[in-house]
Scaffold this active site. Structure first.
Site, mmCIF file in Angstrom:
data_model
loop_
_atom_site.group_PDB
_atom_site.id
_atom_site.type_symbol
_atom_site.label_atom_id
_atom_site.label_comp_id
_atom_site.label_asym_id
_atom_site.label_seq_id
_atom_site.Cartn_x
_atom_site.Cartn_y
_atom_site.Cartn_z
ATOM 1 N N ASP A 19 0.844 -1.201 0.000
ATOM 2 C CA ASP A 19 0.000 0.000 0.000
ATOM 3 C C ASP A 19 0.879 1.251 0.000
ATOM 4 O O ASP A 19 0.612 2.204 -0.729
ATOM 5 C CB ASP A 19 -0.910 -0.005 1.239
ATOM 6 C CG ASP A 19 -1.731 -1.278 1.339
ATOM 7 O OD1 ASP A 19 -2.642 -1.459 0.528
ATOM 8 O OD2 ASP A 19 -1.427 -2.112 2.218
ATOM 9 N N TYR A 197 4.798 -14.769 1.354
ATOM 10 C CA TYR A 197 4.013 -14.704 2.588
ATOM 11 C C TYR A 197 4.338 -15.924 3.460
ATOM 12 O O TYR A 197 4.883 -16.929 2.962
ATOM 13 C CB TYR A 197 2.513 -14.647 2.258
ATOM 14 C CG TYR A 197 2.142 -13.368 1.539
ATOM 15 C CD1 TYR A 197 2.265 -12.141 2.186
ATOM 16 C CD2 TYR A 197 1.696 -13.373 0.217
ATOM 17 C CE1 TYR A 197 1.948 -10.953 1.539
ATOM 18 C CE2 TYR A 197 1.367 -12.194 -0.436
ATOM 19 C CZ TYR A 197 1.500 -10.980 0.237
ATOM 20 O OH TYR A 197 1.194 -9.810 -0.408
ATOM 21 N N GLN A 259 13.289 1.022 -2.969
ATOM 22 C CA GLN A 259 12.649 0.432 -4.154
ATOM 23 C C GLN A 259 13.578 0.319 -5.356
ATOM 24 O O GLN A 259 13.579 -0.700 -6.051
ATOM 25 C CB GLN A 259 11.415 1.252 -4.539
ATOM 26 C CG GLN A 259 10.218 0.974 -3.659
ATOM 27 C CD GLN A 259 8.998 1.772 -4.074
ATOM 28 O OE1 GLN A 259 9.116 2.886 -4.596
ATOM 29 N NE2 GLN A 259 7.820 1.237 -3.821
ATOM 30 N N ARG A 275 5.655 -11.378 -4.459
ATOM 31 C CA ARG A 275 4.332 -11.496 -3.838
ATOM 32 C C ARG A 275 3.526 -10.219 -4.041
ATOM 33 O O ARG A 275 4.004 -9.251 -4.642
ATOM 34 C CB ARG A 275 4.513 -11.779 -2.348
ATOM 35 C CG ARG A 275 4.948 -10.551 -1.563
ATOM 36 C CD ARG A 275 5.183 -10.877 -0.101
ATOM 37 N NE ARG A 275 5.100 -9.686 0.729
ATOM 38 C CZ ARG A 275 5.385 -9.646 2.017
ATOM 39 N NH1 ARG A 275 5.781 -10.729 2.631
ATOM 40 N NH2 ARG A 275 5.268 -8.525 2.699
ATOM 41 N N GLY A 276 2.319 -10.200 -3.473
ATOM 42 C CA GLY A 276 1.552 -8.962 -3.348
ATOM 43 C C GLY A 276 1.176 -8.354 -4.683
ATOM 44 O O GLY A 276 0.566 -8.992 -5.538
ATOM 45 N N GLU A 277 1.583 -7.125 -4.886
ATOM 46 C CA GLU A 277 1.220 -6.406 -6.101
ATOM 47 C C GLU A 277 2.446 -5.737 -6.720
ATOM 48 O O GLU A 277 2.817 -6.000 -7.857
ATOM 49 C CB GLU A 277 0.149 -5.354 -5.760
ATOM 50 C CG GLU A 277 -0.163 -4.437 -6.907
ATOM 51 C CD GLU A 277 -1.540 -3.797 -6.831
ATOM 52 O OE1 GLU A 277 -2.419 -4.292 -6.099
ATOM 53 O OE2 GLU A 277 -1.746 -2.794 -7.537
ATOM 54 N N ASP A 278 3.108 -4.900 -5.946
ATOM 55 C CA ASP A 278 4.168 -4.098 -6.556
ATOM 56 C C ASP A 278 5.413 -4.918 -6.881
ATOM 57 O O ASP A 278 5.984 -4.789 -7.968
ATOM 58 C CB ASP A 278 4.524 -2.931 -5.621
ATOM 59 C CG ASP A 278 5.374 -1.899 -6.328
ATOM 60 O OD1 ASP A 278 4.984 -1.465 -7.429
ATOM 61 O OD2 ASP A 278 6.441 -1.540 -5.808
ATOM 62 N N SER A 279 5.843 -5.797 -5.959
ATOM 63 C CA SER A 279 7.045 -6.593 -6.262
ATOM 64 C C SER A 279 6.764 -7.556 -7.415
ATOM 65 O O SER A 279 7.652 -7.871 -8.220
ATOM 66 C CB SER A 279 7.534 -7.365 -5.027
ATOM 67 O OG SER A 279 6.546 -8.240 -4.549
HETATM 68 O O1 TRH Z 1 4.358 -6.236 0.995
HETATM 69 P P1 TRH Z 1 3.263 -6.751 0.132
HETATM 70 O O2 TRH Z 1 2.718 -8.035 0.524
HETATM 71 O O3 TRH Z 1 2.146 -5.668 0.091
HETATM 72 C C1 TRH Z 1 0.784 -5.693 -0.313
HETATM 73 C C2 TRH Z 1 -0.031 -5.300 0.888
HETATM 74 O O4 TRH Z 1 0.020 -6.345 1.816
HETATM 75 C C3 TRH Z 1 -1.455 -5.071 0.529
HETATM 76 O O5 TRH Z 1 -2.259 -4.840 1.649
HETATM 77 C C4 TRH Z 1 -1.961 -6.207 -0.254
HETATM 78 O O6 TRH Z 1 -3.249 -5.983 -0.649
HETATM 79 C C5 TRH Z 1 -1.078 -6.364 -1.444
HETATM 80 O O7 TRH Z 1 0.251 -6.689 -1.013
HETATM 81 C C6 TRH Z 1 -1.568 -7.376 -2.416
HETATM 82 O O8 TRH Z 1 3.791 -6.918 -1.380
HETATM 83 P P2 TRH Z 1 4.135 -5.865 -2.521
HETATM 84 O O9 TRH Z 1 2.866 -5.314 -3.097
HETATM 85 O O10 TRH Z 1 5.018 -6.532 -3.419
HETATM 86 O O11 TRH Z 1 4.891 -4.678 -1.818
HETATM 87 C C7 TRH Z 1 6.211 -4.737 -1.415
HETATM 88 C C8 TRH Z 1 6.840 -3.372 -1.587
HETATM 89 O O12 TRH Z 1 8.076 -3.324 -0.922
HETATM 90 C C9 TRH Z 1 7.121 -3.048 -3.056
HETATM 91 O O13 TRH Z 1 6.950 -1.654 -3.292
HETATM 92 C C10 TRH Z 1 8.607 -3.400 -3.203
HETATM 93 C C11 TRH Z 1 9.106 -2.965 -1.846
HETATM 94 N N1 TRH Z 1 10.374 -3.541 -1.371
HETATM 95 C C12 TRH Z 1 11.502 -2.747 -1.403
HETATM 96 O O14 TRH Z 1 11.454 -1.603 -1.898
HETATM 97 N N2 TRH Z 1 12.652 -3.232 -0.883
HETATM 98 C C13 TRH Z 1 12.753 -4.486 -0.361
HETATM 99 O O15 TRH Z 1 13.846 -4.856 0.099
HETATM 100 C C14 TRH Z 1 11.593 -5.307 -0.381
HETATM 101 C C15 TRH Z 1 11.684 -6.719 0.141
HETATM 102 C C16 TRH Z 1 10.419 -4.808 -0.884
#
Ligand code: TRH
Length: 385
Positions: A19, A197, A259, A275-279
């Site tokens: 988020d 996760y 990031q 996982r999630g969305e952005d990664s």
């Molecule tokens: O962390 P996530 O699981 O986040 C989200 C939220 O949980 C949200 O509520 C849920 O609905 C969604 O997942 C599906 O996974 P995500 O989306 O990949 O986000 C991780 C963020 O962290 C992403 O912007 C990449 C960043 N990141 C870094 O910048 N450096 C790091 O070392 C790591 C491990 C991640």
């Protein structure tokens, strides 16, 4: 619409990092590439500070990377509404802010940024009116997605060129690994970024890696899957400068990085388990084989999302490799009737040359689709014309 429109982007951390991560990435791009004036209202600066350079979680207002970053807390301050308002992931807006929006003339362009999905219905829902249950203010959906009919994915202007240059630059990659306390990759090694996760079927996969034919180096961000790692390693969890070696497997704990650096880790790994969305999106831009550990939702709402993505992704991939990609995604997410993870992994690795080539084509295809920030800028300007 003013020459330099003001944007207010609102985001709340429900859990984890996505988020905060999406709001931050979008805000930075709107400033850097579109010259917009952006305020990001974020309720959890501590989470953001783990993945963003220069964010001080103790400050109420700060300027970072040209973005005005403000803690979103109550009572909400008395501020004039911006020209463009983005409500990320249904976070709602403060009542005093919507009251001010109602008094503004013209009313701000108001977008609800939705969660990412590859499901076909998103094509029809993107851009539709999203009437607020109580307010008469106009509001529109903005759906990220994988087709030209959606709002697209976040893609910085020179993302692919920067990636390619980095992937060619061995010295820069060596510096990246050394900064993370990880040795540079050895020949023939498979380097896996592991960001999942807690419910991932790790014991089976780690056993398969330790007992397999390939040399595997797994990079695990600090704190990720710690319970599973703890159990699997009988309490000998890897931590910084103390990797865990077993059989053909070495596991390195790496720190959370900003990031842009996380992108470089994905670009330089052989396989990305994200996982999630952005990664997940960033791993697709990395153009290496990847697998999505999808955020598990109530009543299994995540399964159709996973299938919809696999359907799109597998298009054009030869049958055996497509089946390996699908089989690994199912096993990794614990789908009922899925293959045991060790078998799914072996099939995935065996199909690696085909998946590798496909991952590059897939990223190139995605780059022909709309870019999310640019699309929002155009839609905001059209709103006012
Ligand atoms: O962390 P996530 O699981 O986040 C989200 C939220 O949980 C949200 O509520 C849920 O609905 C969604 O997942 C599906 O996974 P995500 O989306 O990949 O986000 C991780 C963020 O962290 C992403 O912007 C990449 C960043 N990141 C870094 O910048 N450096 C790091 O070392 C790591 C491990 C991640």
């Amino acid at each position: 619409m003013p020459l330099k429109p003001r944007w207010d982007i609102f985001g709340k951390v429900v859990d984890n990092f996505g988020d905060a991560g999406v709001g931050w990435r979008l805000s930075r791009q709107l400033v850097a590439e579109h010259g917009q004036s952006v305020t990001l209202w974020q309720d959890d600066l501590a989470t953001l500070s783990r993945i963003a350079v220069g964010v001080d979680p103790a400050r109420e207002v700060q300027s970072v990377a040209g973005v005005t970053l403000r803690r979103w807390s109550e009572p909400f301050p008395d501020v004039a509404p911006a020209d463009v308002v983005v409500e990320a992931f249904g976070c709602g807006l403060p009542a005093s802010y919507t009251a001010a929006m109602e008094g503004a003339s013209p009313a701000p362009a108001w977008f609800v940024l939705e969660y990412l999905s590859a499901e076909p219905w998103v094509d029809g829902a993107h851009g539709l009116a999203s009437p607020h249950p109580q307010l008469s203010l106009p509001r529109r959906f903005w759906f990220p997605g994988f087709s030209a009919k959606t709002g697209g994915l976040i893609r910085e202007r020179s993302l692919l060129e920067t990636r390619d240059a980095f992937q060619r630059d061995e010295a820069a990659q060596r510096a990246l690994w050394s900064g993370l306390g990880v040795p540079a990759p050895a020949a023939e090694e498979i380097r896996v970024t592991l960001f999942c996760y807690p419910n991932a079927p790790l014991p089976g996969l780690l056993d398969a890696w330790a007992d397999g034919d390939e040399r595997i180096v797994a990079l695990v961000p600090e704190g990720i899957a710690s319970g599973a790692l703890d159990a699997w390693s009988s309490g000998n969890v890897p931590h910084r400068d103390h990797p865990l070696h077993r059989g053909r497997l070495s596991i390195y704990s790496i720190p959370f990085v900003p990031q842009d650096e996380f992108d470089r880790v994905l670009w330089s790994s052989t396989i990305n388990l994200v996982r999630g969305e952005d990664s997940f999106v960033r791993a697709q831009w990395a153009a290496h084989p990847c697998a999505w550990h999808i955020y598990p939702q109530l009543e299994g709402a995540h399964w159709p999302k996973l299938e919809a993505f696999l359907d799109r992704y597998a298009t054009g991939l030869e049958a055996e490799a497509a089946s390996a990609v699908r089989g690994f995604a199912h096993a990794w997410n614990g789908a009922a009737g899925g293959l045991p993870i060790e078998i799914a992994w072996r099939q995935f690795v065996a199909a690696r040359p085909a998946i590798d080539a496909h991952a590059r084509k897939w990223a190139a295809y995605l780059a022909t689709q709309p870019d999310l920030a640019g699309g929002l800028v155009k839609a905001a300007s059209a709103w006012y014309s």
